[in-house]
Scaffold this active site. Structure first.
Site, PDB file in Angstrom:
ATOM      1  N   LYS A  13      -1.973 -51.070 -64.301  1.00 31.34           N
ATOM      2  CA  LYS A  13      -2.532 -49.762 -64.678  1.00 31.34           C
ATOM      3  C   LYS A  13      -1.430 -48.710 -64.825  1.00 31.34           C
ATOM      4  O   LYS A  13      -1.380 -47.978 -65.805  1.00 31.34           O
ATOM      5  CB  LYS A  13      -3.546 -49.272 -63.616  1.00 31.34           C
ATOM      6  CG  LYS A  13      -4.699 -50.228 -63.362  1.00 31.34           C
ATOM      7  CD  LYS A  13      -5.721 -49.649 -62.373  1.00 31.34           C
ATOM      8  CE  LYS A  13      -5.199 -49.428 -60.972  1.00 31.34           C
ATOM      9  NZ  LYS A  13      -4.901 -50.658 -60.217  1.00 31.34           N
ATOM     10  N   ARG A  88     -12.313 -45.130 -57.199  1.00 33.24           N
ATOM     11  CA  ARG A  88     -12.236 -46.435 -56.542  1.00 33.24           C
ATOM     12  C   ARG A  88     -13.516 -46.765 -55.785  1.00 33.24           C
ATOM     13  O   ARG A  88     -13.623 -47.849 -55.218  1.00 33.24           O
ATOM     14  CB  ARG A  88     -11.076 -46.442 -55.550  1.00 33.24           C
ATOM     15  CG  ARG A  88      -9.796 -47.121 -56.058  1.00 33.24           C
ATOM     16  CD  ARG A  88      -8.751 -46.927 -54.985  1.00 33.24           C
ATOM     17  NE  ARG A  88      -7.670 -47.863 -54.979  1.00 33.24           N
ATOM     18  CZ  ARG A  88      -6.492 -47.637 -55.543  1.00 33.24           C
ATOM     19  NH1 ARG A  88      -6.281 -46.544 -56.240  1.00 33.24           N
ATOM     20  NH2 ARG A  88      -5.522 -48.514 -55.412  1.00 33.24           N
ATOM     21  N   ARG A 127       7.662 -56.008 -57.109  1.00 30.04           N
ATOM     22  CA  ARG A 127       7.922 -54.816 -57.926  1.00 30.04           C
ATOM     23  C   ARG A 127       8.719 -53.739 -57.194  1.00 30.04           C
ATOM     24  O   ARG A 127       8.653 -53.609 -55.983  1.00 30.04           O
ATOM     25  CB  ARG A 127       6.635 -54.258 -58.521  1.00 30.04           C
ATOM     26  CG  ARG A 127       5.659 -53.688 -57.554  1.00 30.04           C
ATOM     27  CD  ARG A 127       4.369 -53.299 -58.288  1.00 30.04           C
ATOM     28  NE  ARG A 127       3.405 -52.732 -57.362  1.00 30.04           N
ATOM     29  CZ  ARG A 127       2.189 -52.350 -57.709  1.00 30.04           C
ATOM     30  NH1 ARG A 127       1.774 -52.483 -58.946  1.00 30.04           N
ATOM     31  NH2 ARG A 127       1.383 -51.843 -56.803  1.00 30.04           N
ATOM     32  N   ARG A 161       7.442 -49.986 -52.561  1.00 27.68           N
ATOM     33  CA  ARG A 161       6.328 -49.444 -51.789  1.00 27.68           C
ATOM     34  C   ARG A 161       6.104 -50.255 -50.529  1.00 27.68           C
ATOM     35  O   ARG A 161       6.163 -51.477 -50.547  1.00 27.68           O
ATOM     36  CB  ARG A 161       5.055 -49.476 -52.643  1.00 27.68           C
ATOM     37  CG  ARG A 161       5.025 -48.387 -53.676  1.00 27.68           C
ATOM     38  CD  ARG A 161       3.893 -48.551 -54.638  1.00 27.68           C
ATOM     39  NE  ARG A 161       2.604 -48.832 -54.027  1.00 27.68           N
ATOM     40  CZ  ARG A 161       1.470 -48.882 -54.708  1.00 27.68           C
ATOM     41  NH1 ARG A 161       1.472 -48.675 -56.008  1.00 27.68           N
ATOM     42  NH2 ARG A 161       0.334 -49.147 -54.094  1.00 27.68           N
ATOM     43  N   ARG A 172      -5.977 -54.789 -49.564  1.00 24.62           N
ATOM     44  CA  ARG A 172      -6.166 -54.018 -50.798  1.00 24.62           C
ATOM     45  C   ARG A 172      -7.110 -54.751 -51.755  1.00 24.62           C
ATOM     46  O   ARG A 172      -7.957 -54.142 -52.401  1.00 24.62           O
ATOM     47  CB  ARG A 172      -4.804 -53.746 -51.465  1.00 24.62           C
ATOM     48  CG  ARG A 172      -3.948 -52.780 -50.634  1.00 24.62           C
ATOM     49  CD  ARG A 172      -2.486 -52.797 -51.048  1.00 24.62           C
ATOM     50  NE  ARG A 172      -2.253 -52.241 -52.365  1.00 24.62           N
ATOM     51  CZ  ARG A 172      -1.112 -52.384 -53.039  1.00 24.62           C
ATOM     52  NH1 ARG A 172      -0.107 -53.069 -52.513  1.00 24.62           N
ATOM     53  NH2 ARG A 172      -0.972 -51.838 -54.215  1.00 24.62           N
TER      54      ARG A 172
HETATM   55  P1  AMP Z   1      -2.238 -47.323 -55.784  1.00 22.97           P
HETATM   56  O1  AMP Z   1      -0.884 -46.743 -56.039  1.00 22.97           O
HETATM   57  O2  AMP Z   1      -3.258 -46.918 -56.823  1.00 22.97           O
HETATM   58  O3  AMP Z   1      -2.219 -48.807 -55.552  1.00 22.97           O
HETATM   59  O4  AMP Z   1      -2.748 -46.647 -54.412  1.00 22.97           O
HETATM   60  C1  AMP Z   1      -2.047 -46.855 -53.211  1.00 22.97           C
HETATM   61  C2  AMP Z   1      -2.950 -46.545 -52.029  1.00 22.97           C
HETATM   62  O5  AMP Z   1      -3.340 -45.165 -52.081  1.00 22.97           O
HETATM   63  C3  AMP Z   1      -4.266 -47.312 -51.967  1.00 22.97           C
HETATM   64  O6  AMP Z   1      -4.122 -48.600 -51.375  1.00 22.97           O
HETATM   65  C4  AMP Z   1      -5.128 -46.376 -51.122  1.00 22.97           C
HETATM   66  O7  AMP Z   1      -4.776 -46.445 -49.742  1.00 22.97           O
HETATM   67  C5  AMP Z   1      -4.687 -45.007 -51.636  1.00 22.97           C
HETATM   68  N1  AMP Z   1      -5.511 -44.561 -52.793  1.00 22.97           N
HETATM   69  C6  AMP Z   1      -5.071 -44.329 -54.067  1.00 22.97           C
HETATM   70  N2  AMP Z   1      -6.073 -43.913 -54.853  1.00 22.97           N
HETATM   71  C7  AMP Z   1      -7.181 -43.894 -54.069  1.00 22.97           C
HETATM   72  C8  AMP Z   1      -8.554 -43.566 -54.294  1.00 22.97           C
HETATM   73  N3  AMP Z   1      -8.988 -43.186 -55.498  1.00 22.97           N
HETATM   74  N4  AMP Z   1      -9.402 -43.646 -53.233  1.00 22.97           N
HETATM   75  C9  AMP Z   1      -8.989 -44.013 -52.010  1.00 22.97           C
HETATM   76  N5  AMP Z   1      -7.718 -44.346 -51.729  1.00 22.97           N
HETATM   77  C10 AMP Z   1      -6.817 -44.286 -52.743  1.00 22.97           C
END
Ligand code: AMP
Length: 216
Positions: A13, A88, A127, A161, A172
């Site tokens: 994404k 989400r 990554r 990360r 996740r």
């Molecule tokens: P991502 O970079 O999108 O993989 O997000 C990393 C982490 O941020 C996720 O595993 C969640 O802990 C938190 N996070 C990001 N976006 C959301 C969301 N829309 N709702 C809840 N937690 C989020």
């Protein structure tokens, strides 16, 4: 045009959203990036989110909705935005519908990036990104042209990360399946859902996304 990229962690994404932002001028709204910035700055939101993110769980809806609502209201979003990592949960999707209706905005497309779950851990665990410009790389699939030097800005600093490890990926993925996957029928019922093949090569995924947007 306003769109959502929907898919599990590691679906690509962020990579696709970055490219769309560069080429088309739509604004990438990555809630993960916003939260990581909040953690880095030590803000109240960052302090609340840090442990939850490290564990691979979801940050509470009310925090996320407030964050995205403020961001969408900013003037640059008028030229169109790409939601990457939001919504989400169904509660977030409903809140998004409500805030778009209230501000006279519209959701044009939700693009599902369909991927083979087996491949995701390998993608995520390898990554890393340039610490200066944020360009994404991968140990196996996309190394910098010159080892240790960012192709785009020449920086020699990279970051990984904390949640990109095999153990956290399990949580996740479980969160994705339980809370985010139900958004597929939610958006299908609204007639805005399109699916692209997230397992194809990056350029091909991008081509498919552009084709979806051209038909929007
Ligand atoms: P991502 O970079 O999108 O993989 O997000 C990393 C982490 O941020 C996720 O595993 C969640 O802990 C938190 N996070 C990001 N976006 C959301 C969301 N829309 N709702 C809840 N937690 C989020």
């Amino acid at each position: 045009m306003n769109i959502i990229l929907l898919g599990p962690p590691g679906a690509g994404k962020g990579t696709q959203a970055q490219r769309l932002q560069t080429d088309v001028g739509m604004v990438q709204l990555s809630t993960g990036d916003m939260l990581r910035a909040a953690v880095k700055s030590g803000s109240a939101l960052g302090q609340k989110a840090k442990d939850i993110m490290d564990a691979g769980k979801l940050v509470p809806d009310e925090l996320m909705v407030g964050l995205i609502e403020d961001r969408i209201a900013q003037p640059d979003c008028a030229k169109g935005f790409i939601l990457d990592g939001f919504p989400r949960t169904e509660a977030q999707a409903e809140a998004l519908d409500e805030m778009l209706a209230r501000t006279g905005k519209k959701l044009d497309r939700v693009i599902e990036m369909e991927v083979d779950e087996q491949a995701l851990t390998e993608r995520v665990v390898g990554r890393f990104t340039c610490a200066r410009c944020g360009t994404g790389y991968h140990d196996k699939f996309k190394r910098p042209r010159v080892e240790g030097v960012c192709d785009v800005c020449g920086s020699k600093e990279f970051s990984r990360r904390k949640d990109d490890n095999a153990e956290t990926m399990k949580t996740r993925m479980a969160a994705y399946r339980a809370q985010t996957e139900p958004l597929l029928p939610y958006y299908r019922a609204k007639g805005v859902l399109k699916t692209v093949d997230g397992m194809a090569a990056m350029d091909e995924v991008y081509r498919q996304i552009r084709a979806v947007l051209a038909g929007a």
